[in-house]
Write an enzyme that holds these catalytic residues in place. Structure first.
Site, PDB file in Angstrom:
ATOM      1  N   CYS A  86       0.837  -1.196   0.000  1.00  0.00           N
ATOM      2  CA  CYS A  86       0.000   0.000   0.000  1.00  0.00           C
ATOM      3  C   CYS A  86       0.878   1.254   0.000  1.00  0.00           C
ATOM      4  O   CYS A  86       1.568   1.518  -0.972  1.00  0.00           O
ATOM      5  CB  CYS A  86      -0.954  -0.046   1.186  1.00  0.00           C
ATOM      6  SG  CYS A  86      -2.363   1.062   1.010  1.00  0.00           S
ATOM      7  N   HIS A 206      -3.834  -5.619   1.197  1.00  0.00           N
ATOM      8  CA  HIS A 206      -3.263  -5.894   2.515  1.00  0.00           C
ATOM      9  C   HIS A 206      -3.375  -7.356   2.924  1.00  0.00           C
ATOM     10  O   HIS A 206      -4.203  -7.700   3.765  1.00  0.00           O
ATOM     11  CB  HIS A 206      -3.972  -5.042   3.570  1.00  0.00           C
ATOM     12  CG  HIS A 206      -3.691  -3.598   3.440  1.00  0.00           C
ATOM     13  ND1 HIS A 206      -2.489  -3.043   3.799  1.00  0.00           N
ATOM     14  CD2 HIS A 206      -4.447  -2.586   2.983  1.00  0.00           C
ATOM     15  CE1 HIS A 206      -2.514  -1.747   3.576  1.00  0.00           C
ATOM     16  NE2 HIS A 206      -3.696  -1.435   3.072  1.00  0.00           N
ATOM     17  N   GLU A 208      -1.624  -8.777   4.931  1.00  0.00           N
ATOM     18  CA  GLU A 208      -1.333  -8.871   6.370  1.00  0.00           C
ATOM     19  C   GLU A 208      -2.592  -8.738   7.223  1.00  0.00           C
ATOM     20  O   GLU A 208      -2.571  -9.071   8.405  1.00  0.00           O
ATOM     21  CB  GLU A 208      -0.288  -7.817   6.771  1.00  0.00           C
ATOM     22  CG  GLU A 208      -0.793  -6.385   6.901  1.00  0.00           C
ATOM     23  CD  GLU A 208      -0.816  -5.611   5.571  1.00  0.00           C
ATOM     24  OE1 GLU A 208      -0.824  -6.264   4.504  1.00  0.00           O
ATOM     25  OE2 GLU A 208      -0.857  -4.366   5.607  1.00  0.00           O
TER      26      GLU A 208
END
Ligand SMILES: Nc1ncnc2c1ncn2[C@@H]1O[C@H](COP(=O)(O)OP(=O)(O)O)[C@@H](O)[C@H]1O
Lengths: 233, 80, 583, 80
Positions: A86, A206, A208
């Protein structure tokens, strides 16, 4: 795996990234303040998401000049692995460690939603725990994820197999002109790219944030388990 | 001395914001409007009395930070 | 220099500042002399509806605020409840209605910024934001502009600071045409032994200013948000404040870093009425005096007067009372985060607030009477208007068409367009995002604890019967939390009403509080924080003042000891459906 | 005819972008830079041959849409 997460003023997904890395390595990654000028001994440097310097001027522009960046450049030149997610991807392009740029989303709106990514090759440290053309779900949350590069650069990226991920339908169908599939309007529906040596990866969504069934799934986890396997050997 | 740096997307780079504004102006019945492009201005107060030197410095700042030359062009002019 | 600065201080100027003749009389007797302009400004904001709750205080006192799990109820910057394992949830809701009409983006953005500060001021890391929004008729072109700006503003600020926006609600009604409601709620988590309060202590202790510099923005914002809203609003435009979420993010991190030490004695954000209310409240609550040297206030603009500095509502600023030997440690932390830091005064034993600027004493006011003699009104109430009679239920379109019509109506249509502009996953702890359950659920990092949160109110019920409507809003919040499997703990509220000087509005207000109180007592669901927004009025086409629908927005919070047991809305295959309760 | 509308924050309105860029330029060792303010330019292609009339129309568009008069000022000039 010795991982370090770089924190700039305005970075806000460093904790998410630390949780994801800790969940696969069992140890907390090092947090590296943007004003450091040396990196510790690391296998992986991560530039996490957020709004470094408020995303003012251009996303990532000011962070690309932070005091830590020369050390990151040296790390890259020495063949180190870098993941930019990002805002981290935006910083890598502004620092010209990756080609192209990220413009405002075509809708001109911030988009926070799940998207589906197709893995374009699986012979890299970042993608080895997927099969080629696997599709996985991941959250995205950004206002400036519209990937753009000049024709020559795009040809090079495509020709050299440097596209890492593309936005697709859940069944893998690719249609860059369809805003429901390619939500930010990126060229070629590109969601992530590699450096020439395949050791730097920048991506907008994302993974994560999807490594725990409690938060809705573990679809993003192969990225991290793959890195551990590749970098610890 | 005040120097204004104007940064515009390069010709050929799609400007969705400009397109959106163009559309909105048509909706508001400004029929005369054709192409709309949107850019940024950065006004810099520079401690420098020689206009030429001020412009040189502004150009350096633009190349270093204010513009992303991958997608943008810029121009600097003294305004005060 | 502001125009007002050139006028003599007298009853006429006091009136312009929003003080009644009687209130100004009290000012004169407290001061024993004609106040200076700065002093008049301080009285005017401290005694404004926004800061003094003069019309509502007597009624708010009737709400239940206690339970064994309540650590701090109303009176602090936010409410604090025990969530187990030595942790506390800190939460509050606050309005930014009037600014959001004038400048929807900045109004909503700074609303989010303000409520975040209320929560991290107390030592909590903010973990979630919610918002309760009411807009005018969707067919009104103004509504489109306001919805767009407010949604962008909420997202623009929350996304940048990195706090997930996980829930909220939206209604449309013509009564909000010229007066949208923007209520923002923040939930944070702190260790119970690391909660910071605002009462100053320790004569001689330094008073520290941190955050952004002070500019001329928002001077008299607090009085504006309390005065009836009309065409003049346009003339008041320059009072709009611009937020800087980037600085807010740095401020959160810097404050939390300092809070991990034992340097802080007391801390308070500069919200409405900025330096005035923070200094007055901190010293007043602590029963001490405070002396500020305004020359040391970090200033963004040249030539600011004492009056302007005291009344400025520049955003992203905090006031801290610190242990003297920790000043340099604190300075280092704020410098690391590239924020302004200045020692601007110290505590005294005089019980007075004294302001010095350029060698002059600009104000010298006794604090006790400023607080104790703040006006309290028991305004006349009238029975509410009779409810609009319900038309007899007929079925002209058939059940299928009726269902389609309902799904299409603005109050029921999908809110995905809105929540997709809010980052709901940042933090990596969002167990249930918007749309996934009756209340949003956030896991408390490194624990199994889950927090369930929701905002609820149905204004048209409140219009029909304010008491039942107030009770219903509380009950709905309680049900939404219960439906996720969480144990409801406490509520925050945001009471949005029209002008309290209209007896029927005052009647609605009093009734709604009665209903809320009843429901809260019945459900063991105390009110631990809240906010009142009155004078939500617009001029109708023929010049008459129209009140909004009574809107007591409720923000509810509950806890799950084991967040993996949380229940969502999605129905797995092969389940049976039960309906509980009478239809 | 091309008209450029330049929109800047009013004096006294906080300019978070400008402040951040100023700081970044100092970090990059451009010590001569003082105040930095950031604004927007909107380039409008207007189908109009009389410059004065083009400016009138650009001003109307600015008031209607391009500038937020609550916090911004604007100026229009013919550039081509
Ligand atoms: N302003 C908003 N911001 C974020 N989420 C919102 C907002 N308004 C509604 N939502 C979300 O949309 C969903 C549906 O809202 P609503 O119709 O009010 O639900 P309910 O009736 O179950 O309370 C909920 O998950 C709610 O949190």
């Amino acid at each position: 795996m010795k991982a370090g997460i770089v924190v700039f003023p305005g970075t806000n997904r460093e904790r998410d990234m630390a949780i994801a890395l800790r969940s696969v390595t069992g140890v907390a990654p090092r947090m590296i303040w943007h004003r450091e000028i040396e990196l510790p001994d690391l296998d992986l440097v991560v530039l996490p998401g957020g709004f470094s310097y408020g995303d003012y001027l251009r996303c990532g522009a000011m962070a690309a000049h932070a005091p830590i960046m020369p050390a990151i450049r040296r790390f890259a030149q020495a063949g180190g692995h870098i993941l930019g997610v990002c805002n981290g991807f935006q910083i890598l392009t502004e620092a010209q460690l990756l080609p192209g740029a990220l413009l405002r989303n075509a809708s001109l709106r911030f988009l926070s939603q799940d998207c589906f990514l197709r893995v374009e090759r699986n012979d890299t440290a970042f993608t080895r725990h997927w099969k080629r053309h696997d599709v996985f779900r991941t959250p995205m949350a950004h206002g400036d994820g519209n990937y753009i590069a000049d024709q020559e650069t795009v040809r090079m990226l495509e020709g050299d197999g440097r596209v890492a991920f593309r936005y697709v339908a859940p069944d893998g169908r690719l249609d860059a002109a369809d805003v429901t599939l390619n939500p930010n309007g990126s060229m070629g529906a590109i969601a992530g790219i590699f450096s020439e040596n395949l050791r730097i990866c920048g991506m907008m969504p994302h993974p994560e944030d999807l490594v725990d069934p409690l938060m809705g799934g573990e679809d993003g986890k192969p990225l991290f388990t793959g890195l551990v396997e590749a970098l610890v050997g | 001395m005040k120097v204004r740096v104007t940064v515009m997307l390069k010709d050929g780079v799609l400007d969705p914001q400009g397109k959106a504004v163009e559309h909105a102006l048509h909706v508001l019945d400004f029929k005369n409007v054709g192409d709309v492009r949107i850019g940024r201005v950065i006004d810099l107060e520079i401690a420098e009395s020689d206009p030429a030197r001020a412009i040189v410095q502004a150009n350096e700042m633009a190349r270093a930070l204010l513009a992303n030359l991958v997608i943008e062009d810029f121009a600097a002019e003294v305004v005060e | 220099m502001s125009k007002a600065a050139q006028k003599p201080v007298d009853a006429a100027l006091a009136k312009e500042f929003g003080l009644t003749a009687e209130e100004y009389g009290n000012v004169l007797s407290i001061m024993g002399r004609t106040p200076s302009l700065t002093e008049l400004g301080i009285f005017s904001v401290m005694w404004s509806e926004h800061c003094s709750y003069k019309s509502s205080r007597a009624y708010l006192k009737t709400l239940p605020t206690k339970a064994p799990w309540v650590i701090h109820g109303p009176g602090e910057n936010a409410g604090v409840v025990d969530i187990g394992q030595g942790l506390a949830a800190i939460f509050k809701m606050e309005s930014h209605n009037h600014p959001s009409f004038i400048e929807p983006y900045q109004g909503a953005a700074t609303g989010v910024g303000g409520i975040l500060r209320d929560v991290f001021t107390m030592g909590a890391r903010p973990v979630a934001n919610l918002n309760a929004l009411r807009f005018g008729n969707p067919d009104n072109p103004q509504t489109r502009r306001i919805v767009d700006g407010v949604v962008r503003g909420v997202g623009g600020y929350g996304n940048c600071v990195g706090v997930p926006t996980v829930g909220g609600e939206i209604n449309f009604h013509p009564a909000y045409d010229g007066n949208p409601l923007v209520n923002a709620m923040t939930v944070g988590v702190a260790r119970q032994d690391r909660i910071f309060l605002s009462a100053a202590a320790g004569v001689g202790n330094p008073v520290i200013y941190v955050g952004s510099k002070t500019g001329r923005d928002g001077i008299h914002g607090a009085t504006m948000s309390s005065s009836e809203f009309d065409e003049d609003a346009l003339a008041k435009r320059p009072t709009v404040q611009v937020g800087d979420p980037f600085v807010e993010k740095l401020l959160i991190e810097a404050c939390l870093e300092l809070m991990a030490t034992d340097a802080i004695v007391a801390i308070q954000d500069m919200g409405a009425a900025g330096l005035t209310s923070s200094a007055v409240e901190m010293a007043g609550k602590g029963g001490v005096g405070i002396e500020l040297d305004l020359d040391n206030v970090p200033q963004r603009e040249r030539g600011m007067t004492a009056y302007e500095m005291m009344l400025s509502e520049s955003q992203e600023r905090m006031l801290i009372v610190i242990r003297p030997d920790r000043t340099e440690q604190a300075r280092a932390i704020f410098e690391k985060w590239e924020l302004d830091f200045a020692v601007i005064g110290h505590l005294t034993d005089t019980g007075r607030i004294v302001l010095r600027h350029k060698g002059e004493t600009e104000a010298d006011i006794p604090l006790a009477p400023l607080a104790d003699q703040a006006p309290v009104y028991h305004r006349p109430t009238a029975p509410a208007l009779p409810p609009v009679p319900l038309e007899a239920i007929s079925d002209p379109v058939g059940i299928e068409q009726a269902l389609l019509r309902l799904i299409r109506c603005p109050d029921l249509a999908s809110r995905e367009w809105v929540w997709n502009q809010y980052d709901s996953t940042v933090g990596g702890q969002t167990v249930r995002r918007p749309g996934a359950a009756d209340a949003a659920i956030i896991q408390v990092e490194d624990t199994k604890i889950g927090l369930a949160m929701t905002t609820d109110c149905t204004p048209r019920y409140c219009r029909a019967n304010a008491k039942t409507g107030g009770a219903q809003a509380v009950a709905e919040a309680w049900r939404n939390i219960t439906a996720t499997g969480a144990r409801p703990l406490a509520v925050t509220d945001n009471l949005n009403f029209g002008s309290p000087e209209k007896p029927e509005v005052m009647g609605q207000f009093v009734d709604a509080i009665a209903g809320m109180g009843e429901a809260c007592r019945a459900l063991d669901f105390p009110v631990v924080s809240g906010n009142v927004s009155l004078y939500n009025e617009t001029r109708g086409p023929d010049g008459e003042s129209v009140s909004i629908l009574p809107t007591p927005a409720i923000g509810g919070l509950g806890v799950l000891d084991d967040v993996s047991k949380a229940v969502g809305l999605g129905m797995p295959d092969g389940c049976d459906l039960f309906l509980i309760g009478e239809t």
